[in-house]
Scaffold this active site. Sequence first.
Site, PDB file in Angstrom:
ATOM      1  N   GLU A  54      64.312  21.488  15.585  1.00 17.07           N
ATOM      2  CA  GLU A  54      65.203  21.916  14.514  1.00 17.07           C
ATOM      3  C   GLU A  54      65.869  23.220  14.913  1.00 17.07           C
ATOM      4  O   GLU A  54      65.188  24.223  15.143  1.00 17.07           O
ATOM      5  CB  GLU A  54      64.391  22.089  13.234  1.00 17.07           C
ATOM      6  CG  GLU A  54      65.190  22.156  11.967  1.00 17.07           C
ATOM      7  CD  GLU A  54      64.312  21.990  10.738  1.00 17.07           C
ATOM      8  OE1 GLU A  54      64.292  20.896  10.160  1.00 17.07           O
ATOM      9  OE2 GLU A  54      63.633  22.973  10.362  1.00 17.07           O
ATOM     10  N   CYS A  55      67.185  23.224  15.049  1.00 18.30           N
ATOM     11  CA  CYS A  55      67.965  24.398  15.404  1.00 18.30           C
ATOM     12  C   CYS A  55      67.484  24.981  16.734  1.00 18.30           C
ATOM     13  O   CYS A  55      67.761  24.436  17.785  1.00 18.30           O
ATOM     14  CB  CYS A  55      67.945  25.421  14.275  1.00 18.30           C
ATOM     15  SG  CYS A  55      69.286  26.634  14.373  1.00 18.30           S
ATOM     16  N   GLY A  56      66.729  26.076  16.729  1.00 13.51           N
ATOM     17  CA  GLY A  56      66.228  26.623  17.981  1.00 13.51           C
ATOM     18  C   GLY A  56      65.371  25.637  18.743  1.00 13.51           C
ATOM     19  O   GLY A  56      65.420  25.568  19.980  1.00 13.51           O
TER      20      GLY A  56
END
Length: 417
Positions: free
Chosen positions: A313-315
């Site tokens: 998720e994201c990073g």
Amino acid sequence: MSFIVAAPASGSGKTTVTLGILRALTNRGIAVRGAKSGPDYIDPRFHEAACGQPCLNLDAWAMTAARITSLAAGPLPLVIEGAMGLFDGAPPDGKGATADLARILGLPVILIVDAGKMAGSVAPLVQGFIAHDADVHIVGVILNNVGSPRHEAMLRRALANVPILGVIPRTAALSQPSRHLGLVQAQERPDLEAYLDAAAALITHHCDMDTVQTMLRATAYASGPSHKAVPPAQRIAIAQDAAFAFSYPHLLQDWRDAGADLQFFSPLADEDAPDTDLIYLPGGYPELYAGHLAANARFLGSLRRSNAQIYGECGGYMTLGEVLIDADGTAHPMAGLLALETSFEKRALHLGYRDLQALAGPFAGTWKGHEFHYAKTLKASGMPLFTAADAEGASLPAMGLIQNNVSGSFAHIIDAA
């Protein structure tokens, strides 16, 4: 009763005041919880450090009223820190504003006003906020950034008919270091305890904490059905350290309540991902540790060898890609499990709520989410993971990627839709 700390605008001092109140109450022997309005991973960890209790995220855009009251109910009173201005929410109608929480939970609001550049004009500002919505009850103000006793006297004359719960003098001593997603994380502050104690001392000295304390009691709400998120797997390995710190406690608790087994590990410590059904890499700041992560062969090797579902998720999504380019333009090889290249060399802000529909992967169904990052996508090849729309219902390009057992996107999932 619990209460909400809000302000006319961002940058008014809500976080400092909230932390000071939480620590001051704790120092008095009062058990209290913190909560944060909206999609925020950083401020809640400061709340937890200030009062020693888990902090909630209460998001009036992404969560139903039943979900919010279910989370807010409990044996301890809540001090809720607002986000942005009191009535600022998502377009087109401002849904998700801190004021929505005040209406849903029936809680009073303490308004923090940065009075540093005003005198008599504070009156129409405050009176306008008090009169704007009869269902949002502002019980008093705390004046922040006050320059002198003379300045304070002018402000008090202007607000003669408004309860003033505190007057905080102008000081740079409690300014907090920040980076592109907000404050530097709580676990990165070696001076955290000293900072929180200083905030508590400031609030204790300059605010009417006796009155604030009388506003506290446990929040009791009528019980009703509250939709909870279904675990994406039975056994879940979750990355957790300074590079991967952005996971929502309410989702993790949902998974535990449903019987899922959660195990935690640190990619920065080069730990193997545990042998589970799902490996979850939440968001955080992998771009600050990209060289470190690229050199962590045990961690990356455990991902490459795993037959489990892997979700980023994201990073975490960027970490599953082929290359992450840091702000200095240095390219760092990542896990190479998705055909993805991202860069922070020339930052571009991506921000907003998202309605998500999973096309495949471990997070089946529809979700409410949020996107907040500065990474540019240089390459993303393969099958998308989510269809997406913004807060106004406008269709967005499909988000994320899925390749075999590996998937992810830039969206942070907040709650099941």
